[in-house]
Design a protein around this motif. Structure first.
Motif, PDB file in Angstrom:
ATOM      1  N   PRO A 135       1.353 -16.150 -39.313  1.00 13.95           N
ATOM      2  CA  PRO A 135       0.271 -15.189 -39.106  1.00 13.95           C
ATOM      3  C   PRO A 135       0.668 -13.790 -39.551  1.00 13.95           C
ATOM      4  O   PRO A 135       1.819 -13.383 -39.392  1.00 13.95           O
ATOM      5  CB  PRO A 135       0.038 -15.226 -37.590  1.00 13.95           C
ATOM      6  N   ILE A 136      -0.296 -13.042 -40.111  1.00  8.71           N
ATOM      7  CA  ILE A 136      -0.087 -11.639 -40.472  1.00  8.71           C
ATOM      8  C   ILE A 136      -1.032 -10.816 -39.607  1.00  8.71           C
ATOM      9  O   ILE A 136      -2.169 -10.537 -40.002  1.00  8.71           O
ATOM     10  CB  ILE A 136      -0.369 -11.396 -41.964  1.00  8.71           C
ATOM     11  N   PRO A 137      -0.583 -10.448 -38.374  1.00 10.98           N
ATOM     12  CA  PRO A 137      -1.504  -9.752 -37.466  1.00 10.98           C
ATOM     13  C   PRO A 137      -1.971  -8.415 -38.026  1.00 10.98           C
ATOM     14  O   PRO A 137      -3.054  -7.941 -37.667  1.00 10.98           O
ATOM     15  CB  PRO A 137      -0.694  -9.557 -36.181  1.00 10.98           C
ATOM     16  N   GLU A 138      -1.209  -7.815 -38.917  1.00 11.01           N
ATOM     17  CA  GLU A 138      -1.583  -6.520 -39.498  1.00 11.01           C
ATOM     18  C   GLU A 138      -2.895  -6.601 -40.269  1.00 11.01           C
ATOM     19  O   GLU A 138      -3.561  -5.594 -40.484  1.00 11.01           O
ATOM     20  CB  GLU A 138      -0.471  -6.021 -40.433  1.00 11.01           C
ATOM     21  N   MET A 139      -3.266  -7.806 -40.712  1.00 12.29           N
ATOM     22  CA  MET A 139      -4.505  -7.930 -41.484  1.00 12.29           C
ATOM     23  C   MET A 139      -5.749  -7.660 -40.630  1.00 12.29           C
ATOM     24  O   MET A 139      -6.841  -7.506 -41.165  1.00 12.29           O
ATOM     25  CB  MET A 139      -4.585  -9.302 -42.162  1.00 12.29           C
ATOM     26  N   HIS A 140      -5.605  -7.601 -39.300  1.00 13.08           N
ATOM     27  CA  HIS A 140      -6.759  -7.227 -38.471  1.00 13.08           C
ATOM     28  C   HIS A 140      -7.269  -5.822 -38.817  1.00 13.08           C
ATOM     29  O   HIS A 140      -8.408  -5.497 -38.529  1.00 13.08           O
ATOM     30  CB  HIS A 140      -6.408  -7.291 -36.980  1.00 13.08           C
ATOM     31  N   TRP A 141      -6.403  -5.000 -39.417  1.00 18.14           N
ATOM     32  CA  TRP A 141      -6.842  -3.664 -39.822  1.00 18.14           C
ATOM     33  C   TRP A 141      -7.641  -3.702 -41.123  1.00 18.14           C
ATOM     34  O   TRP A 141      -8.136  -2.687 -41.579  1.00 18.14           O
ATOM     35  CB  TRP A 141      -5.638  -2.731 -39.985  1.00 18.14           C
ATOM     36  N   PHE A 142      -7.689  -4.868 -41.758  1.00 18.09           N
ATOM     37  CA  PHE A 142      -8.349  -4.971 -43.061  1.00 18.09           C
ATOM     38  C   PHE A 142      -9.410  -6.068 -43.047  1.00 18.09           C
ATOM     39  O   PHE A 142      -9.255  -7.109 -43.680  1.00 18.09           O
ATOM     40  CB  PHE A 142      -7.310  -5.253 -44.160  1.00 18.09           C
ATOM     41  N   PRO A 143     -10.515  -5.844 -42.307  1.00 19.40           N
ATOM     42  CA  PRO A 143     -11.555  -6.868 -42.264  1.00 19.40           C
ATOM     43  C   PRO A 143     -12.206  -7.034 -43.632  1.00 19.40           C
ATOM     44  O   PRO A 143     -12.345  -6.065 -44.375  1.00 19.40           O
ATOM     45  CB  PRO A 143     -12.555  -6.301 -41.256  1.00 19.40           C
TER      46      PRO A 143
END
Lengths: 148, 469
Positions: A135-143
């Motif tokens: 998982p790349i949780p940081e991608m939540h900042w890039f919807p």
């Protein structure tokens, strides 16, 4: 966030970017299959440049944009929108952006052919790296949102 | 979720949230002007930050960092302490928000395990990232010029090679692209200080040698039936991630568990909308189940403490057709929710699956046109920012829906729902989900356009010719 781009005809212009104060990219040769041209227009002096990736100057470029630069501008407008391209090149806001871009004139000088071609190769290399399932949780900042 | 619970949730932020965000905003203002010249207001904000963390294990390093700002070069340790203090505060905000949301949803959450063990070995490949993040902090967002923004490329190139560093690489690339698009800022333009502060602080932590490689290790292996609830899609110019929220019915019995599973790929800017799904086509069982609305049978799949199922397509097979609304109605309210790994706690990570029914979808006007779901007078905004363009779930489908499966989000200081799937109000059997195009667009016009242009195929062919000469 970064405005979403609209896509372009990749067969014609496989690479385009607004970077280092220039609209620059790689344009497929209309005639010779494998050959590509590296073309650019600079923002500060509207300098035009076009050469093959082996640094042979384009024969069609004499003061007015050659067909490669015209393709580059065309596809850059499709990709980013004409307004954004014109703004990046600091063209007059009063004029119609697309018309202004198509009427470009400028001195011809050798451009950063090697740099742009290397950036094109780097761009393509993104598609060569394997994907992951960590998982790349940081991608939540890039919807993956719709741009308004 | 019941309207009464929603009304309570929307009424006010939990105590302490505003105060904590005031502290991080203070640091973000310092990062806007640059650590090289904090000014009187900045010094006060930094002092407040040190005072707020004064009774925590961060007290000494934060105090030291704060006193060093403005006097000589800023050390990497100082930056790590400031990023750590900011992360502790946003983590506390996350905890408070998730607690009130869990109460409103009646959701039971597992106790957190001890944090993952720190990585032992020094990692020289992180030095470039740390150096770039330091330069950004010293210059401040107002001081970022074209060259400094472009510095992301050099910092992340050594990280791209190693899939274990994908998190940091993808984050630096996303931040770099935004800085390139917006910097240098014109005089009257304010940077998105909280957003860039979030990205910067997370990147600084990920760039520490000791940062654990896995968010919620260790893993157990699980088997059973996986019922997808929906897919949350993420993308920036050079990355795409599909995060599937699902219910796992363990084969050994016991209550259904809420899990997430993620597949991701690097990409280039021109791949957007319907062309992104091809990037993750190798996960055929998962994409097939998403597109065809089926369950999956999984066998021996690793499940991390944080509820992340680490996808192995060869340990899964497509199962029976499974209606997502039925699955959500049956299992969602009683499902066990996983704990959030300590270092992931941030309001942006809150993405709790909910089933909402019996609402009236209303278009809203205002500075930006929007959509809200009215549940007996409680108005929950629909997050259009998180409504993907790579699906047929558009505003029209959302506006004519009567039930939805969504994710509760807390963006820009307010609760909203991100839609993963909707059922039409007039004909509830008519459903639209974000991953309906997982195997290609279902709308014939888009499908034939994609076949004709095939951007991914065209670029891969070029890459094959030029990079493997």
């Amino acid at each position: 966030m970064v405005p979403t781009v609209h896509g372009r005809r990749l067969g014609k212009v496989p690479y385009v970017e607004l970077a280092d104060g220039r609209v620059q990219g790689v344009v497929s040769s209309g005639s010779a299959g494998e050959r590509v041209y590296v073309s650019s227009v600079s923002a500060d002096s509207r300098t035009l440049s076009c050469a093959t990736n082996n640094n042979r100057p384009c024969g069609g470029l004499r003061g007015a944009p050659c067909k490669h630069i015209r393709s580059l501008i065309d596809e850059a407008c499709r990709h980013y929108g004409a307004e954004r391209v014109a703004a990046y090149l600091r063209m007059d806001a009063g004029q119609d952006a697309k018309d202004a871009l198509m009427g470009l004139q400028g001195p011809v000088e050798p451009g950063p052919t090697g740099v742009v071609f290397t950036r094109f190769l780097r761009y393509l290399s993104y598609l060569e790296h394997p994907g992951t399932t960590a998982p790349i949780p940081e991608m939540h900042w890039f919807p993956a949102g719709r741009s308004a | 979720m019941l309207p009464a619970a929603l009304t309570g949730l929307l009424a006010s932020a939990p105590p302490g949230v505003d105060e904590a965000l005031e502290l991080t905003d203070g640091l973000d203002a310092v990062l806007t002007d640059g650590l090289a010249r904090p000014g009187a207001e900045g010094a006060r904000a930094l002092g407040d930050l040190a005072a707020a963390t004064g009774s925590s294990p961060l007290a000494a390093p934060v105090r030291e960092a704060v006193s060093s700002v403005g006097s000589g070069p800023v050390s990497a340790a100082s930056l790590a302490a400031l990023a750590g203090a900011r992360t502790a505060l946003t983590g506390a905000v996350h905890d408070a928000l998730l607690a009130v949301l869990d109460t409103a949803l009646g959701r039971t959450r597992a106790e957190a395990h001890a944090p993952a063990a720190p990585a032992a070995a020094p990692a020289p490949e992180l030095e470039g990232a740390r150096a770039w993040l330091t330069e950004l902090a010293v210059a401040g967002w107002r001081g970022v010029d074209r060259d400094l923004a472009a510095g992301a490329d050099a910092a992340l190139t050594p990280l791209l090679e190693d899939p274990a560093r994908r998190r940091l690489a993808v984050l630096l690339d996303g931040l770099g692209a935004e800085l390139r698009a917006h910097c240098p800022l014109s005089g009257d333009q304010d940077p998105p200080a909280r957003r860039w502060g979030d990205l910067w602080a997370r990147a600084v932590l990920l760039a520490q040698d000791a940062f654990p490689a896995w968010p919620g290790a260790p893993a157990e292996e699980v088997s059973g039936r996986l019922l997808p609830l929906g897919a949350d899609l993420h993308q920036h110019p050079t990355a795409f991630q599909v995060q599937v929220h699902a219910l796992l019915e363990p084969s050994g019995g016991g209550p259904a568990r809420l899990v997430r599973t993620s597949v991701s790929a690097l990409k280039v800017d021109v791949l957007t909308r319907e062309s992104v799904w091809g990037l993750v086509a190798e996960h055929a069982a998962l994409l097939g189940a998403l597109a065809e609305h089926r369950a999956l049978e999984v066998e021996g799949m690793p499940l991390l403490d944080g509820g992340d199922l680490v996808w192995h397509d060869d340990r899964a097979r497509k199962g029976e057709p499974a209606d997502r609304f039925t699955a959500a109605r049956l299992h969602l309210s009683g499902a066990a929710a996983p704990a959030v790994p300590a270092l992931e706690r941030h309001p942006a990570r809150i993405a709790e699956p909910v089933l909402l029914e019996g609402y009236a979808a209303k278009r809203t006007t205002g500075p930006v046109p929007g959509l809200a779901l009215d549940l007996d007078g409680a108005r929950l905004p629909v997050s259009l920012l998180r409504s993907p363009d790579s699906s047929s779930l558009d505003v029209k489908a959302a506006a004519s829906s009567g039930a939805c499966i969504g994710l509760m989000r807390w963006d820009a200081g307010q609760w909203s729902v991100q839609l993963l799937g909707v059922a039409a109000k007039k004909a509830p059997a008519g459903q639209t989900h974000t991953a309906d195009w997982a195997l290609g667009p279902t709308d014939p016009k888009s499908a034939s356009a994609l076949r004709k242009s095939d951007p991914l195929g065209t670029l891969r062919e070029r890459a094959g010719k030029l990079l493997r000469r």
